[in-house]
Design a protein around this motif. Structure first.
Motif, PDB file in Angstrom:
ATOM      1  N   HIS A 170       3.882  15.980  17.820  1.00 51.84           N
ATOM      2  CA  HIS A 170       3.776  16.717  16.408  1.00 51.84           C
ATOM      3  C   HIS A 170       2.275  17.163  16.487  1.00 51.84           C
ATOM      4  O   HIS A 170       2.216  18.094  15.960  1.00 51.84           O
ATOM      5  CB  HIS A 170       3.889  15.623  15.415  1.00 51.84           C
ATOM      6  N   SER A 213      10.482  22.730  20.322  1.00 59.02           N
ATOM      7  CA  SER A 213       9.927  21.483  20.128  1.00 59.02           C
ATOM      8  C   SER A 213      10.124  20.312  21.211  1.00 59.02           C
ATOM      9  O   SER A 213       9.658  19.208  21.334  1.00 59.02           O
ATOM     10  CB  SER A 213      10.397  21.065  18.709  1.00 59.02           C
ATOM     11  N   GLU A 259       9.403  16.029  20.603  1.00 54.15           N
ATOM     12  CA  GLU A 259       9.884  16.395  19.042  1.00 54.15           C
ATOM     13  C   GLU A 259       9.116  15.045  18.171  1.00 54.15           C
ATOM     14  O   GLU A 259       8.438  15.201  17.256  1.00 54.15           O
ATOM     15  CB  GLU A 259      11.350  16.070  18.726  1.00 54.15           C
ATOM     16  N   ASN A 273      15.467  24.498  13.728  1.00 54.66           N
ATOM     17  CA  ASN A 273      16.083  23.229  14.059  1.00 54.66           C
ATOM     18  C   ASN A 273      17.521  22.898  14.796  1.00 54.66           C
ATOM     19  O   ASN A 273      18.037  21.816  14.763  1.00 54.66           O
ATOM     20  CB  ASN A 273      16.049  22.362  12.622  1.00 54.66           C
ATOM     21  N   THR A 274      17.884  23.772  15.057  1.00 52.03           N
ATOM     22  CA  THR A 274      19.248  23.696  16.263  1.00 52.03           C
ATOM     23  C   THR A 274      18.993  23.753  17.471  1.00 52.03           C
ATOM     24  O   THR A 274      20.027  23.495  18.291  1.00 52.03           O
ATOM     25  CB  THR A 274      19.978  24.926  15.693  1.00 52.03           C
ATOM     26  N   ASP A 327       8.288  30.207  14.350  1.00 49.25           N
ATOM     27  CA  ASP A 327       9.250  29.409  13.728  1.00 49.25           C
ATOM     28  C   ASP A 327       9.698  28.342  14.757  1.00 49.25           C
ATOM     29  O   ASP A 327       9.784  28.493  15.958  1.00 49.25           O
ATOM     30  CB  ASP A 327      10.593  30.319  13.343  1.00 49.25           C
TER      31      ASP A 327
END
Length: 237
Positions: A28, A19, A24, A49-50, A46
């Motif tokens: 979108h 992303s 980010e 988020n890290t 997937d």
């Protein structure tokens, strides 16, 4: 007993989607379009988020230590995945050297699964396709082939005008020169008669859009609009 990677694949996708940092916030719609297309192709992904910035901007600024730190964080973020899909060609070089798993252009990946995708008519929509210099460098040409799958879509591929002027931090450090470099691309898009200008790199899109007379999108945003939904009933004319 299942191994760690086997257990992961039993509950979530083994494909990750990058992303980015600027992307980010500003990409979108392109990510949502890609996820729709991946789902239709039976290949969900997937978005961990890290993950962090790819580090390319730091490299352009000569901050190799920061770039190395970001690379180490992304190496950990994607450690449990088998492959990483990337929407922005400008992020590709940094990621393929740092994440430790195969890094694949999202359009290239979708093209390998094109048999599972079906599209409805574009009713003569005319789009102009810009190929970023980073995509040319990595020989990423699948966006044109993918768009050609859409019935009744007119595609004008813009001639190579060189760098659009975004060039990492160049558009911020040398805005006047950067704007001069983008002008031929914006003018070519307008002169084509197209109603959309498509480019697969976010830096190029944000930069070109400043002077473009037509709307600028990622190619996959246009594709997702014409994705055939088998659950939608069709009515005879």
């Amino acid at each position: 007993r299942l191994g760690a990677k086997q257990a992961l694949s039993a509950t979530k996708s083994r494909t990750a989607l990058f992303s980015g940092c600027i992307a980010e916030s500003y990409e979108h719609n392109a990510r949502a379009a890609l996820q729709r297309l991946l789902s239709a192709a039976g290949e969900p992904a997937d978005i961990p988020n890290t993950q962090f910035c790819c580090g390319q901007a730091a490299l352009h600024a000569g901050q190799s230590r920061v770039a190395a730190q970001l690379a180490a964080k992304n190496l950990r973020a994607f450690a449990d995945y088998d492959q990483l899909l990337v929407l922005a060609s400008g992020c590709f070089s940094a990621l393929e050297k740092s994440v430790g798993i195969p890094t694949i252009d999202a359009c290239e990946f979708l093209y390998t699964h094109r048999q599972r995708l079906a599209f409805k008519s574009a009713n003569g929509l005319h789009v102009a396709l810009h190929t970023p210099c980073t995509a040319r460098f990595h020989q990423q040409r699948a966006s044109s082939a993918l768009l050609s799958l859409i019935p009744d879509l007119k595609i004008t591929e813009l001639a190579d005008q060189g760098c659009c002027g975004a060039a990492g931090m160049h558009q911020l450090a040398q805005p006047g020169r950067a704007q001069q470099l983008s002008r031929p691309i914006s003018e070519a898009g307008g002169a084509s008669g197209a109603s959309l200008l498509l480019s697969q790199n976010i830096g190029c899109r944000l930069h070109i859009a400043k002077g473009a007379q037509i709307r600028v999108q990622h190619p996959l945003e246009s594709m997702a609009q014409f994705l055939h939904d088998p659950q939608t009933p069709t009515h005879p004319a």
